[in-house]
Motif scaffolding. Structure first.
Motif, PDB file in Angstrom:
ATOM      1  N   ILE A 150      -8.085   2.188 -12.657  1.00  0.00           N
ATOM      2  CA  ILE A 150      -8.030   2.021 -11.202  1.00  0.00           C
ATOM      3  C   ILE A 150      -6.612   1.697 -10.761  1.00  0.00           C
ATOM      4  CG2 ILE A 150      -8.949   0.739  -9.236  1.00  0.00           C
ATOM      5  CD1 ILE A 150     -11.294  -0.040 -11.056  1.00  0.00           C
ATOM      6  N   LYS A 151      -6.138   2.448  -9.784  1.00  0.00           N
ATOM      7  CA  LYS A 151      -4.841   2.160  -9.182  1.00  0.00           C
ATOM      8  C   LYS A 151      -5.015   2.178  -7.674  1.00  0.00           C
ATOM      9  CE  LYS A 151      -2.121   4.133 -12.983  1.00  0.00           C
ATOM     10  NZ  LYS A 151      -1.124   5.170 -13.383  1.00  0.00           N
ATOM     11  N   VAL A 152      -4.725   1.047  -7.050  1.00  0.00           N
ATOM     12  CA  VAL A 152      -4.872   0.935  -5.604  1.00  0.00           C
ATOM     13  C   VAL A 152      -3.544   0.508  -5.008  1.00  0.00           C
ATOM     14  CG1 VAL A 152      -6.314   0.059  -3.741  1.00  0.00           C
ATOM     15  CG2 VAL A 152      -7.196   0.070  -6.077  1.00  0.00           C
ATOM     16  N   LYS A 153      -3.008   1.305  -4.129  1.00  0.00           N
ATOM     17  CA  LYS A 153      -1.729   0.985  -3.507  1.00  0.00           C
ATOM     18  C   LYS A 153      -1.891  -0.211  -2.578  1.00  0.00           C
ATOM     19  CE  LYS A 153       2.006   2.981  -0.746  1.00  0.00           C
ATOM     20  NZ  LYS A 153       2.455   4.156   0.032  1.00  0.00           N
ATOM     21  N   ASP A 154      -0.930  -1.136  -2.663  1.00  0.00           N
ATOM     22  CA  ASP A 154      -0.915  -2.317  -1.793  1.00  0.00           C
ATOM     23  C   ASP A 154      -2.210  -3.116  -1.903  1.00  0.00           C
ATOM     24  OD1 ASP A 154       1.613  -1.605  -0.877  1.00  0.00           O
ATOM     25  OD2 ASP A 154       0.786  -0.375   0.746  1.00  0.00           O
ATOM     26  N   TRP A 155      -2.650  -3.304  -3.121  1.00  0.00           N
ATOM     27  CA  TRP A 155      -3.862  -4.099  -3.353  1.00  0.00           C
ATOM     28  C   TRP A 155      -3.580  -5.118  -4.453  1.00  0.00           C
ATOM     29  CZ3 TRP A 155      -8.445  -4.864  -1.048  1.00  0.00           C
ATOM     30  CH2 TRP A 155      -9.441  -5.534  -1.761  1.00  0.00           C
ATOM     31  N   PRO A 156      -3.809  -6.402  -4.216  1.00  0.00           N
ATOM     32  CA  PRO A 156      -3.558  -7.430  -5.236  1.00  0.00           C
ATOM     33  C   PRO A 156      -4.523  -7.268  -6.411  1.00  0.00           C
ATOM     34  CG  PRO A 156      -3.828  -8.391  -3.040  1.00  0.00           C
ATOM     35  CD  PRO A 156      -4.294  -6.977  -2.954  1.00  0.00           C
ATOM     36  N   THR A 157      -4.016  -7.366  -7.602  1.00  0.00           N
ATOM     37  CA  THR A 157      -4.861  -7.162  -8.777  1.00  0.00           C
ATOM     38  C   THR A 157      -5.536  -8.441  -9.243  1.00  0.00           C
ATOM     39  OG1 THR A 157      -2.949  -7.508 -10.237  1.00  0.00           O
ATOM     40  CG2 THR A 157      -3.445  -5.239  -9.586  1.00  0.00           C
ATOM     41  N   SER A 158      -5.026  -9.595  -8.805  1.00  0.00           N
ATOM     42  CA  SER A 158      -5.560 -10.877  -9.259  1.00  0.00           C
ATOM     43  C   SER A 158      -6.465 -11.499  -8.210  1.00  0.00           C
ATOM     44  CB  SER A 158      -4.414 -11.844  -9.589  1.00  0.00           C
ATOM     45  OG  SER A 158      -4.869 -13.186  -9.643  1.00  0.00           O
TER      46      SER A 158
END
Length: 320
Positions: A181-189
């Protein structure tokens, strides 16, 4: 060893064109070659989409079932951990049982299960954000509620805050289902407070008619940032009746330095959105209150530029 389906299909395609590539004279693709290649690529693309779609559907269903309770989350975590750390690495089942025995207390901890549940919840939100293809403006309230739930149980989660700080997109939950999963401008934590507010919650609120909501979001962000230090900071001093003696040093530093800086950023943000009069008064009061703050000289300069943009532009022209 099982060969992934993409490799199988690709092998057929390569073998089909191999005789051409082995000829003595180099050749250009004919129109028929291009059509055949396009057809094969479309088949591969469809197979890939079907596989990825199936993985996502299965993962989402399993994740949703698991977040119904802390125990269900732990059961899924153990299955994922065994697959990623033992089955996929060709390690013995006996070794996994030994690992569980050594970590029995930690795995049986209610706070550990709660932390994993919050991590899994953020992974689910991340998958939804990925499916929305960047259109995440409607997810701000849910992201804020997510943080509220964490800090509602801050004391219980203190020991496992590292779990909350991990990248949910590379957790064993995600790895076990081969999610990429790769989401632009999305915090991963799940605990990236600054990122959650800056990237998810605040952007859709930056309009003149929503400035009240923007200010409220800033206040909530400052509260959440403070709770990190207040609830999870190391306390020094045990003087009975002296509240200040019980404050963690990190929290005291936050109150003296970080909180004033965030309050200033809030007013600048609201001013730029259109709430100029209220923000200007608040900034002036802020400067008087925090006159000796290390950022005060920069704040004064920022304030001058905000209230006199024409003068600034004129000065720049004069310098040229």
């Amino acid at each position: 060893m099982r060969v992934p389906f993409i490799l199988k299909t690709s092998a057929v395609l390569v073998l089909g064109v191999l005789p051409r590539l082995a000829t003595a004279e180099p050749e250009s693709l004919t129109e028929g070659d291009r059509i055949a290649l396009d057809e094969q690529l479309l088949k591969i693309q469809q197979q890939s989409q079907d596989r990825v779609g199936g993985l996502y559907r299965r993962a989402i269903q399993d994740y949703r079932n698991a977040i119904q309770s802390d125990d269900a989350t732990m059961n899924l975590y153990l299955k994922c951990y065994e697959k990623v750390r033992y089955t996929d690495e060709k390690r013995k089942t006996q070794d996994f049982r030994e690992w569980k025995r050594r970590n029995k207390d930690r795995l049986n901890s209610a706070s550990m299960r709660m932390a994993l549940r919050h991590q899994l919840s953020w992974l689910l939100l991340s998958i939804e954000a990925a499916q929305r293809d960047g259109e995440i403006s409607e997810m701000g309230q849910r992201a804020m509620t997510h943080l509220d739930q964490i800090f509602k149980n801050a004391e219980r989660l203190q020991e496992h805050r590292n779990v909350l700080s991990q990248n949910a997109l590379s957790s064993v939950f995600a790895q076990a289902y081969d999610l990429n999963i790769k989401v632009k401008d999305w915090p991963t934590s799940a605990l990236d407070i600054g990122g959650i507010y800056k990237q998810v919650i605040m952007p859709p609120l930056r309009s003149r008619d929503r400035v009240g909501l923007l200010r409220s979001a800033w206040i909530r962000r400052i509260q959440h940032e403070g709770l990190v230090h207040e609830k999870w900071g190391k306390r020094e001093g045990t003087s009975i009746g002296k509240k200040d003696a019980m404050l963690p040093p990190e929290y005291e530093k936050f109150l003296a330095e970080n909180r004033p800086a965030l309050l200033w950023q809030m007013e600048v943000d609201c001013f730029k959105v259109g709430d100029e009069k209220a923000a200007a008064v608040n900034m002036l009061n802020h400067l008087q209150k925090y006159l000796y703050h290390k950022n005060a000289p920069d704040w004064i300069k920022d304030f001058q530029e905000l209230i006199n943009p024409e003068k600034l532009e004129g000065d720049e022209v004069a310098e040229k």
